[in-house]
Design an enzyme around this catalytic site. Structure first.
Site, PDB file in Angstrom:
ATOM      1  N   ALA A 176      18.516 -19.377  -8.027  1.00  0.00           N
ATOM      2  CA  ALA A 176      18.558 -20.041  -9.330  1.00  0.00           C
ATOM      3  C   ALA A 176      19.562 -19.343 -10.249  1.00  0.00           C
ATOM      4  O   ALA A 176      19.990 -18.220 -10.006  1.00  0.00           O
ATOM      5  CB  ALA A 176      17.178 -20.035  -9.968  1.00  0.00           C
TER       6      ALA A 176
ATOM      7  N   GLY B  38      15.957 -19.794  -4.552  1.00  0.00           N
ATOM      8  CA  GLY B  38      16.089 -21.241  -4.399  1.00  0.00           C
ATOM      9  C   GLY B  38      16.962 -21.623  -3.229  1.00  0.00           C
ATOM     10  O   GLY B  38      16.768 -22.685  -2.623  1.00  0.00           O
TER      11      GLY B  38
ATOM     12  N   GLU C  72      14.694 -21.484  -0.316  1.00  0.00           N
ATOM     13  CA  GLU C  72      13.766 -22.613  -0.425  1.00  0.00           C
ATOM     14  C   GLU C  72      14.449 -23.929  -0.055  1.00  0.00           C
ATOM     15  O   GLU C  72      13.823 -24.816   0.532  1.00  0.00           O
ATOM     16  CB  GLU C  72      13.201 -22.673  -1.846  1.00  0.00           C
TER      17      GLU C  72
ATOM     18  N   GLU D  55      12.116 -13.360  -5.798  1.00  0.00           N
ATOM     19  CA  GLU D  55      11.612 -13.667  -7.150  1.00  0.00           C
ATOM     20  C   GLU D  55      10.673 -12.588  -7.686  1.00  0.00           C
ATOM     21  O   GLU D  55      10.605 -12.357  -8.895  1.00  0.00           O
ATOM     22  CB  GLU D  55      10.902 -15.028  -7.148  1.00  0.00           C
TER      23      GLU D  55
END
Length: 255
Positions: A61, A106, A109, A129
């Protein structure tokens, strides 16, 4: 555009293009959802490759953007974040991630949303994270344990550590490791092969597996049973069985 969809010979390439690290900001997330839904609708897209370019898949992110978001802002944004990734996961066609360089947060993911993952020898994947005082928010706590098992997923999520390609392969986080220069070529070849297959049967197979992983076995068996019977109404089933009887196995052409 930070994400593009290029289509050739039945294969759609979802290309992340936000230099230098393909950070997944809000605009990129929204564009990803838009193009995943387009790939779902388009009949000329029969398989999909997710690719970030030769150097990096996606480093995660956009932290600078998130740093300015308070609790209220993220409450409003978190669902949209997940929805953008879910749109990729629910493309009802074979999807392969071509992972080069970093696939973190991300980025990891997003790779988890694919059906198959081909990684470069220099790839590094992880869910860091926790090092920001957070947890994965785009599906990592759900898709990662379904893929590698709960204890391995917890190790990666609790520690925030990165794994190199060889360890990612060993734990099942990726499915194939190849030289960096061959990642996209091999991912495209995987997709191109399936793009020649029976589209409805492939959709049925994907939905049956995915639904079964999310529910009890009786419900999963019911989904499989209904799709299995329903495929007997398709031209591809007729073509496949006729070819098997007349020419032997593996020679049917579905296009």
């Amino acid at each position: 555009m930070t994400v593009t969809l290029e289509v050739a010979e039945g294969v759609g390439t979802l290309r992340l293009d936000r230099p230098p690290m393909n950070a997944l900001d809000v605009a990129t997330q929204d564009r990803l959802k838009e193009l995943a839904e387009e790939a779902t609708r388009r009949e000329d897209v029969r398989a999909v490759v997710i690719y970030g370019g030769e150097r990096v898949f996606a480093a995660g992110a956009d932290i600078k953007e998130m740093q300015n978001m308070d609790h209220t802002a993220m409450v409003l944004r978190a669902r949209a974040l997940q929805d953008s990734f879910t749109a990729v996961a629910r493309i009802p066609k074979p999807v392969v991630a071509a992972v080069t360089g970093y696939a973190l947060g991300g980025g990891c993911e997003l790779a988890l949303c694919a059906d198959y993952r081909i990684a470069a020898e220099n790839a590094k994947l992880g869910q860091p994270e926790i090092l920001l005082g957070l947890i994965p928010g785009a599906g990592g706590t759900q898709r990662l344990p379904r893929l590698v098992g709960p204890s391995k997923a917890k190790d990666l999520i609790f520690t925030g550590r990165m794994v190199k390609a060889d360890e990612a392969l060993a734990i099942g986080l990726v499915d194939r490791v190849v030289p960096a220069a061959e990642v996209y070529e091999q991912a495209h070849a995987w997709a191109a092969r399936l793009a020649q297959g029976p589209a409805i049967a492939l959709r049925a197979a994907k939905e049956s597996v995915d639904t079964g992983l999310e529910t009890d076995i009786d419900t999963g068996l019911a989904v499989e049973r209904n799709w299995f019977a329903g495929l007997f109404a398709t031209e591809d089933r007729e073509r496949g069985m006729r070819s098997f009887v007349e020419e032997g196995p593996g020679k049917a052409k579905f296009l």
